[in-house]
Design an enzyme around this catalytic site. Sequence first.
Site, PDB file in Angstrom:
ATOM      1  N   HIS A  57     -46.735   9.997 -41.076  1.00  0.00           N
ATOM      2  CA  HIS A  57     -47.492   9.308 -42.128  1.00  0.00           C
ATOM      3  C   HIS A  57     -48.965   9.110 -41.778  1.00  0.00           C
ATOM      4  O   HIS A  57     -49.793   8.903 -42.671  1.00  0.00           O
ATOM      5  CB  HIS A  57     -46.836   7.958 -42.435  1.00  0.00           C
ATOM      6  N   ASP A  91     -43.709  22.863 -57.906  1.00  0.00           N
ATOM      7  CA  ASP A  91     -42.973  24.034 -58.395  1.00  0.00           C
ATOM      8  C   ASP A  91     -43.152  25.185 -57.403  1.00  0.00           C
ATOM      9  O   ASP A  91     -44.252  25.690 -57.212  1.00  0.00           O
ATOM     10  CB  ASP A  91     -43.517  24.411 -59.776  1.00  0.00           C
TER      11      ASP A  91
END
Length: 492
Positions: A191, A407
């Site tokens: 992170h 996508d």
Amino acid sequence: MSTIINHHYPFILTDRLLPHHPTPPMAPPPPSLVFSVRRSPPELVAPATPTPHEFKPLSDIDDQDGLRFQIPVIQFYKNVPSMNGRDPAKVIKAALAKTLVFYYPFAGRLREGAGRKLSVECTGEGVVFIEADADVTLGEFGDALQPPFPCLEELIYDVPGAGGVLDSPLLLVQVTRLKCGGFIFGLRLNHTMADAAGLVQFMTAVGEVARGAHAPSIPPVWGREVLNARDPPRVTRTHHEYDEIADTKNTIVPLDEMDHRSFFFGADEFAALRRHLPPHLRRCSTFEVLTAALWRCRTLALRPDPEEEVRVLCIVNSRPKLRHPPLPAGFYGNAFAFPVALAAAGDLCENPLSYALELVKEAKNSVDQEYMKSVADMMVTKGRPHFAVVRSYLVSDLTRAGFGDVDFGWGKAVYGGAAKGGVGAIPGVASFYIPFRNGKGEDGIVVPFCLPAAAMEIFVKELNGLLKEKAEEEERPLIPAKKPSTFIISAL
């Protein structure tokens, strides 16, 4: 790889999570769903062409103790007949290598210098990649995919020696093919390298390259110096989010004693919550009213002493607030703050919902450019402290992050976002707000939630009380009265 001991997980004592009891009208995965995953040996995917060897310091917003952990993300994709004959693992692996040429710091390793200052050594070693097959179909997960997911530890495998913060891979990607022709994309990120917006920017770039692009549509920019401390540093704001609070009453609960559930909030639920507000507050944001309600119900469930101070930390994206100078387009580092709302537990529980809401609004609105500079200065002057976790609740709104839009050639994800709630250095403190369409086709927000089992029952009762009007209208309980049977999954 050398084994790294992560000292930021002292309370994760077991791999067992407790049952998931979602709220209707969700269609949860069958509680007994168990499947096997066959994994190829993990490998390192390096940038497809040579990249610079250099050291790139993280910003002083990246470089804080509370971000030194791995965060899991999971994406589910349907079978697409037009993609028959194309292997998602091979497509994504090749795209990952090409994308890392542009995002080459992700292929490096974190090093720690003087003052605990983190830098990325851009070694080009690569990210961990795992190719796998599971003997399960997407349909077997149920119509409404939501955390926690069964067998999560098989879908984002914790490769031994690769889970540390320092001197370890910064990204892990696993692509698991399903029997139906769909697949699951699992990712684990250090992170300190990126926040949700930055990670989605990177994942979108991988998707673009997988679909045939030669380069990302948004060129990545490091630009971390914009969020560094001033010289000399000067802390100009009060930052209660970093208060050091002793856990004198053992409020930090081991992960195996946590109950994990997900709760759905659609238009009807938000309307019911707003009915508890005076007219002048009913136009507040969904984030504000949901955060106020969950904080209040959670506090009632945990039953702290009335005079004890409780807090909610609201993750706020500072990108729109930074103007002098603004963050460069393509910036993918951490650019958020943890502004905090504080209250005595008794005041929070005895006052109406509007009391909590006003505190949340004030905290959220406190973030501006000076606030971010003050946080960076505090990191340098106070030794990069961890945000407060004792009697604290942290919320992160992912509804606009765009995980579901990524996508790789198979269309948008059926589910995309956080793999589970409660992640971080201290389990159970954090919740994510995830965009979701339930089994009825209603759009809303799903919130994974972690509490000790006894407290979860009180939380459910209090939440039902706030949503009572809706429950009476539909003549059904919001929470199932009987618990489904236990299924076992593992913590990362």
